[in-house]
Motif scaffolding. Structure first.
Motif, PDB file in Angstrom:
ATOM      1  N   SER A  61       0.691  -1.183  -0.082  1.00  0.00           N
ATOM      2  CA  SER A  61       0.118   0.167  -0.041  1.00  0.00           C
ATOM      3  C   SER A  61       0.865   0.954   0.025  1.00  0.00           C
ATOM      4  CB  SER A  61      -1.005   0.001   1.174  1.00  0.00           C
ATOM      5  OG  SER A  61      -1.458  -0.874   1.245  1.00  0.00           O
ATOM      6  N   LYS A  62       1.999   1.309   0.606  1.00  0.00           N
ATOM      7  CA  LYS A  62       2.929   2.153   1.113  1.00  0.00           C
ATOM      8  C   LYS A  62       3.481   2.885  -0.396  1.00  0.00           C
ATOM      9  CE  LYS A  62       6.761   1.866   3.088  1.00  0.00           C
ATOM     10  NZ  LYS A  62       7.500   1.029   4.184  1.00  0.00           N
ATOM     11  N   PHE A  63       4.009   1.696  -1.314  1.00  0.00           N
ATOM     12  CA  PHE A  63       4.379   2.026  -2.462  1.00  0.00           C
ATOM     13  C   PHE A  63       3.443   2.312  -3.736  1.00  0.00           C
ATOM     14  CE2 PHE A  63       7.974  -0.915  -1.282  1.00  0.00           C
ATOM     15  CZ  PHE A  63       8.869  -0.063  -0.758  1.00  0.00           C
ATOM     16  N   ALA A  64       2.218   1.744  -3.385  1.00  0.00           N
ATOM     17  CA  ALA A  64       1.204   1.661  -4.557  1.00  0.00           C
ATOM     18  C   ALA A  64       0.444   3.098  -4.416  1.00  0.00           C
ATOM     19  CB  ALA A  64       0.357   0.653  -4.450  1.00  0.00           C
ATOM     20  N   ALA A  65       0.427   3.742  -3.091  1.00  0.00           N
ATOM     21  CA  ALA A  65      -0.289   5.002  -3.065  1.00  0.00           C
ATOM     22  C   ALA A  65       0.201   5.966  -3.845  1.00  0.00           C
ATOM     23  CB  ALA A  65       0.143   5.360  -1.491  1.00  0.00           C
ATOM     24  N   ALA A  66       1.656   5.996  -4.249  1.00  0.00           N
ATOM     25  CA  ALA A  66       2.300   7.163  -4.984  1.00  0.00           C
ATOM     26  C   ALA A  66       1.545   6.994  -6.431  1.00  0.00           C
ATOM     27  CB  ALA A  66       3.792   6.895  -5.048  1.00  0.00           C
ATOM     28  N   ALA A  67       1.170   5.701  -6.909  1.00  0.00           N
ATOM     29  CA  ALA A  67       0.507   5.659  -8.067  1.00  0.00           C
ATOM     30  C   ALA A  67      -1.067   5.685  -8.178  1.00  0.00           C
ATOM     31  CB  ALA A  67       1.057   4.296  -8.849  1.00  0.00           C
ATOM     32  N   GLY A  68      -1.630   5.982  -6.879  1.00  0.00           N
ATOM     33  CA  GLY A  68      -2.844   6.042  -6.835  1.00  0.00           C
ATOM     34  C   GLY A  68      -3.750   4.626  -6.986  1.00  0.00           C
ATOM     35  N   LEU A  69      -2.909   3.502  -6.795  1.00  0.00           N
ATOM     36  CA  LEU A  69      -3.657   2.175  -7.009  1.00  0.00           C
ATOM     37  C   LEU A  69      -4.575   1.745  -5.603  1.00  0.00           C
ATOM     38  CD1 LEU A  69      -0.545   0.113  -8.237  1.00  0.00           C
ATOM     39  CD2 LEU A  69      -2.656   1.001  -9.470  1.00  0.00           C
ATOM     40  N   ASN A  70      -5.548   0.889  -6.134  1.00  0.00           N
ATOM     41  CA  ASN A  70      -6.406   0.752  -4.882  1.00  0.00           C
ATOM     42  C   ASN A  70      -6.299  -0.697  -4.437  1.00  0.00           C
ATOM     43  OD1 ASN A  70      -8.660  -0.041  -3.225  1.00  0.00           O
ATOM     44  ND2 ASN A  70     -10.259   0.634  -4.704  1.00  0.00           N
ATOM     45  N   VAL A  71      -5.580  -0.813  -3.049  1.00  0.00           N
ATOM     46  CA  VAL A  71      -5.224  -2.245  -2.786  1.00  0.00           C
ATOM     47  C   VAL A  71      -6.070  -2.479  -1.707  1.00  0.00           C
ATOM     48  CG1 VAL A  71      -3.358  -3.288  -1.649  1.00  0.00           C
ATOM     49  CG2 VAL A  71      -2.960  -1.394  -3.072  1.00  0.00           C
ATOM     50  N   GLU A  72      -6.669  -3.882  -1.522  1.00  0.00           N
ATOM     51  CA  GLU A  72      -7.562  -4.454  -0.718  1.00  0.00           C
ATOM     52  C   GLU A  72      -6.690  -5.711   0.302  1.00  0.00           C
ATOM     53  OE1 GLU A  72     -10.271  -3.350   0.293  1.00  0.00           O
ATOM     54  OE2 GLU A  72     -11.093  -2.231  -1.483  1.00  0.00           O
TER      55      GLU A  72
END
Length: 701
Positions: free
Chosen positions: A343-354
C-alpha cells in the motif's frame, strides 16, 4: 483405467503367504500408507534394502574377529542347562572345530528344542555375531542353525531392510521373496538408445537385482538396477509435472500490454533504486506475460532480497493492461504485512489495494467482495480466502503466490478450475537447489534474486554454548538500554518432561525478571488478533524484545531489529536457521545473530552451525542442507505434494533427473495424448509409480 498387466502388483499385500492382520497393520507403518488395504505388492517391491549381511566369512572359531558375523561349521560337544529355578542364567551349547571352542548362548532357551536342533556329536553349521571375552568365543542366539549336510540351504548373502517394531528381518525377507515373482514383464518405456548408453537393465530384472544383492557393491546407489529404478521414478515425476503444465497451458493466458505509466510512478517514488537482479526478474515476467501462453514462473530470492518489489511491478503491468492482480500469502500475519508494504509504494501511483483474509467478516467482507467484483479493487492481498467460491473477480490477470512449498500443483489447478487462468508468479524465500527445483517444480521457469538491496549491512553470526546464556542476557540488557530491538527464538511452547528444552513461556518469564517489562511473547497457540497486536507493539517500539517460536520465521518485517538469539540452535535445520536469521539485518544498521547450542554437538549439528557462521548465501546454505539432510526434509515433503523419492536420490542421481526432464518434454511434445506405442508404455509407468492424477489430466484435456 489401470492396465490389467499391473493387477498382480496392485493386489493387497494381505494376499501374500505369511501376511495376517497383525503384519498388515505393521506394513501400514513400514510402507507409509494410510490403511492395510492401501499396502500393495508394488509398495513392498519399492522397499529397498539398505545394507547386506555376508555369511560367506568362514574363518574357523579361533580366527573369528570380535563383533563380526561369521559362519562356523563345528561338532556339538555338550549342553549346559541353567541351574533349576534360575531363569537368569542362559542355556549354553559348546561346539568345537579344529581351531578352538565356541559357546552358543540362549537366554530362556527351551531344552527340548535345543537338544533336537543341536544333538551331541552332530556336525552343524551356525551363523551369527561372535563376541570374545577372556579369550573365549561365544555367539548369542545364532541367526541360523542347520545340520552341516544342509548347509546349502543357508542364505550366504542377505539383504538388510529398514524395519518397524514388531516385524522381524526373516519375516519381511520371506514376504518380499513371495512378492518378487508377481513382477510381470512390462512394456519398455525407456528409449532403447538411452537404456543401452546408460547400461540400464529391464524393470523386471532391476527389481530382482534390487532384492537379490550378491555383494556389498550391489547396494550402491550407482548400480545399474538402482539407476534404472531411479530414472523411472524421475521420469514418472517429470511427466506428471509436464502433463499438469500442458493442461494449464491449454487455457490461453491474456497477453499483458504494459505501458509503464503506473510502474514509472512507483519507481520514481522509491527511496532506493532496484538491484540488477530485481530489474532482470521484472523483465522476465513482462516478457512471459506479453505472450499468448500463461506465465508460470518461480521467483527465488533469499531472505530480504526484495521479492515484494518484483511482485508489485508485475502487478502494476497487469493493471496498466486493465486487469486485476492478487497476492496470496500463507499466513494472516504475512498477508497483512504485504498489504502494509505494498500500500505504501502503491499509494504514489494511486492504486486501490484491498486485503481479504479468513478474518474479514460481515459488512466489511461484503464491501470488499463488491469492490473485487466491480474491478474497483485493483490489487487484492490475502490468504487462501482469495480463492473461495464467494470471491468473483472482474478480470483477474495475475496471481502472485508467496512461499510456493505451501501451495502445491493441486491448488494451482483449483484456480484454473474456477475458469480463471491468470498468469502465475510464485515466490519463495527458501532457496531451493536447482536439482530440487527441477524435481518439485519442473513445470516452472525460474528467476533468481541474488543481491541484497543497497545499504543492507552483513549480519555477524556467532555460536555460544548454553552455559553462557547469562552473558548473553547481560549483553542484551545494555543493547536494549541503547534502544536496540531483539528477537529471542525458542523451539517449544511449553516445557515437556522428556525433552530438556527451555519453553517459550518459561524463557519469557526469566527474561522479564532479568530485564524488566517491555518484553513481548508470541507463539503458534495464540489467536491471530493476539499475534498481530504483539507484532504491532514490537514494530512501534512499545516492546523492545520479542520472545517467540518459529512463528516469526517467514517474512516478518521489523527493519530496526538488529539482534537475533536462537536458543537450542542445534535443533533447527539449516534452512530454518537461515530464515530466522533473515529477520534481522533488514535496516541500515549492523546486526548480530547469536546461535545458542547445547553441547556436545553431533557431527551434523557441528556442520550446520559452522556453515551458518561462514556464509549468508542462502543458495549455498540450501546446497549444504541438501547434503546434510536429503531432499525429503527440505521441502517438508510429506505435507506438500512434492516428491519424496523411494529409490531415487537427488544427490546420487542428479544426472538422471536432467535426462528425465528432457525426455519428458520431448515425449509430451511428440505425443501429447500418450497414444503412441511408447506413450501407452509410459501410461503403465505412471500407474506403476501411483501418478494416476496425471493420467486424469490427459482425459480431462
Amino acid at each position: 483405467m489401470r492396465p490389467t498387466i499391473l493387477d498382480p502388483l496392485f493386489s493387497p499385500v494381505s494376499g501374500l503367504p505369511g501376511v495376517g492382520p497383525k503384519i498388515s497393520e505393521l506394513f501400514v507403518k513400514l510402507l507409509g500408507r494410510e490403511t492395510p488395504d492401501d499396502c500393495r505388492v508394488i509398495d513392498l517391491l519399492f522397499h529397498a534394502p539398505t545394507s547386506l549381511i555376508d555369511r560367506r566369512n568362514q574363518p574357523g572359531i579361533a580366527r573369528a574377529p570380535q563383533g563380526a558375523i561369521v559362519t562356523i561349521t563345528a561338532r556339538v560337544d555338550r549342553h549346559q542347562a541353567p541351574p533349576r529355578g534360575n531363569r537368569n542364567v542362559p542355556y549354553r551349547v559348546f561346539l568345537h572345530d579344529e581351531t578352538g571352542e565356541l559357546a552358543l548362548v540362549f537366554f530362556r532357551g527351551q531344552a527340548a528344542w535345543l537338544e533336537k536342533q543341536l544333538p551331541i556329536d552332530e556336525e552343524v553349521t551356525v551363523s551369527g555375531k561372535v563376541d570374545w571375552f577372556n579369550g573365549r568365543a561365544s555367539m548369542v542366539h545364532p541367526d541360523y542353525i542347520v545340520k552341516a549336510s544342509d548347509a546349502e540351504s543357508l542364505p550366504l548373502v542377505e539383504p538388510i531392510y529398514p524395519l518397524t517394531a514388531g516385524l522381524s528381518p526373516k519375516t519381511l525377507r520371506k514376504i518380499i521373496e513371495a512378492a518378487l515373482p508377481r513382477m510381470p514383464e512390462l512394456p519398455e518405456w525407456i528409449d532403447l538408445a538411452l537404456a543401452q548408453k546408460q547400461g540400464l537393465p529391464t524393470i523386471r530384472d532391476s527389481f530382482h537385482m534390487l532384492h537379490e544383492p550378491r555383494d556389498t557393491s550391489d547396494i550402491d546407489p550407482q548400480t545399474p538396477a538402482r539407476r534404472r529404478l531411479a530414472y523411472d521414478e524421475f521420469l514418472a515425476g517429470q511427466l506428471s509435472l509436464a502433463l499438469v503444465r500442458q493442461r494449464l497451458r491449454k487455457v490461453a493466458g491474456q497477453p499483458v500490454h504494459a505501458t509503464g505509466k503506473i510502474s514509472g510512478k512507483i519507481l520514481q517514488n522509491l527511496p532506493f533504486s532496484p538491484t540488477k537482479s530485481q530489474t532482470e526478474a521484472v523483465a522476465d515476467v513482462l516478457k512471459d506475460m506479453a505472450g499468448e501462453e500463461r506465465m508460470l514462473r518461480l521467483l527465488q530470492g533469499d531472505v530480504g532480497s526484495g521479492k515484494t518489489l518484483v511482485a508489485l511491478l508485475s502487478m502494476a503491468a497487469v493493471i496498466e493492461s486493465g486487469g486485476q492482480a492478487v497476492l496470496m500469502a500463507p499466513t494472516e500475519i504475512l498477508a497483512r504485512q504485504h498489504h502494509a508494504t505494498i500500500s505504501k509504494f502503491a499509494a504514489a501511483a494511486g492504486l486501490n489495494v484491498e486485503v481479504l483474509t479468513g478474518r474479514t467478516k460481515g459488512r466489511e467482507r461484503e464491501d470488499i467482495l463488491e469492490r473485487i467484483a466491480s474491478g474497483e479493487a485493483q490489487i487484492v492481498i490475502g490468504t487462501h480466502a482469495l480463492f473461495q467460491d464467494s470471491v468473483n473477480y472482474k478480470n483477474l490477470m495475475l496471481a502472485v503466490v508467496d512461499e510456493q512449498h505451501r501451495f502445491g500443483v493441486h491448488q494451482r489447478l483449483r484456480l484454473t478450475a474456477k475458469g480463471i487462468s491468470p498468469h502465475m508468479l510464485v515466490m519463495t524465500a527458501t532457496p531451493i537447489p536447482r536439482t530440487l527445483v527441477l524435481a518439485a517444480f519442473g513445470d516452472m521457469d525460474v528467476s533468481k534474486l541474488t543481491e541484497k538491496p543497497a545499504g543492507r549491512k552483513p549480519i555477524t553470526t556467532i555460536t555460544i554454548p548454553t552455559e553462557r546464556t547469562g552473558e548473553i542476557v547481560g549483553r542484551l540488557k545494555s543493547a536494549l538500554a541503547e534502544g536496540k530491538k531483539a528477537y529471542w527464538i525458542c523451539p517449544l511452547v511449553e516445557e515437556s518432561e522428556e525433552v530438556d528444552l527451555m519453553s517459550v513461556e518459561e524463557r519469557h518469564a526469566t527474561l522479564v525478571s532479568a530485564l524488566g517489562p517491555g518484553i513481548g511473547l508470541i507463539h503458534g497457540r495464540m489467536s491471530g488478533p493476539e499475534k498481530d497486536a504483539v507484532m504491532l507493539a514490537f514494530k512501534s517500539g512499545e516492546l523492545r524484545l520479542l520472545v517467540a517460536t518459529t512463528v516469526v520465521e517467514v517474512g516478518v518485517d521489523v527493519p530496526d531489529a538488529t539482534i537475533m538469539v536462537i536458543e537450542h540452535a542445534e535443533r533447527f535445520g539449516l534452512a530454518q536457521l537461515h530464515q530466522l536469521r533473515g529477520r534481522v539485518g533488514r535496516g541500515d544498521e549492523a546486526s548480530t545473530c547469536i546461535l545458542l547450542y547445547k553441547g556436545p554437538l553431533g557431527e551434523t549439528g557441528h556442520a550446520r552451525l559452522s556453515i551458518m557462521r561462514d556464509t549468508e548465501d542462502g543458495f549455498r546454505i540450501a546446497e549444504e542442507d541438501l547434503k546434510l539432510r536429503g531432499e525429503g526434509e527440505i521441502l517438508g515433503t510429506r505435507q506438500s505434494g512434492t516428491p519424496g523419492f523411494r529409490i531415487a536420490s537427488i544427490e546420487a542421481h542428479a544426472d538422471l533427473l536432467e535426462i528425465a526432464r528432457k525426455d519428458a518434454a520431448y515425449l509430451i511434445e511428440r505425443d501429447p495424448d500418450l497414444t503412441s506405442e511408447r506413450g501407452e508404455a509410459v501410461r503403465t509407468l505412471l500407474y506403476l509409480f501411483r501418478r494416476d492424477e496425471a493420467i486424469r489430466f490427459l482425459r480431462a484435456g
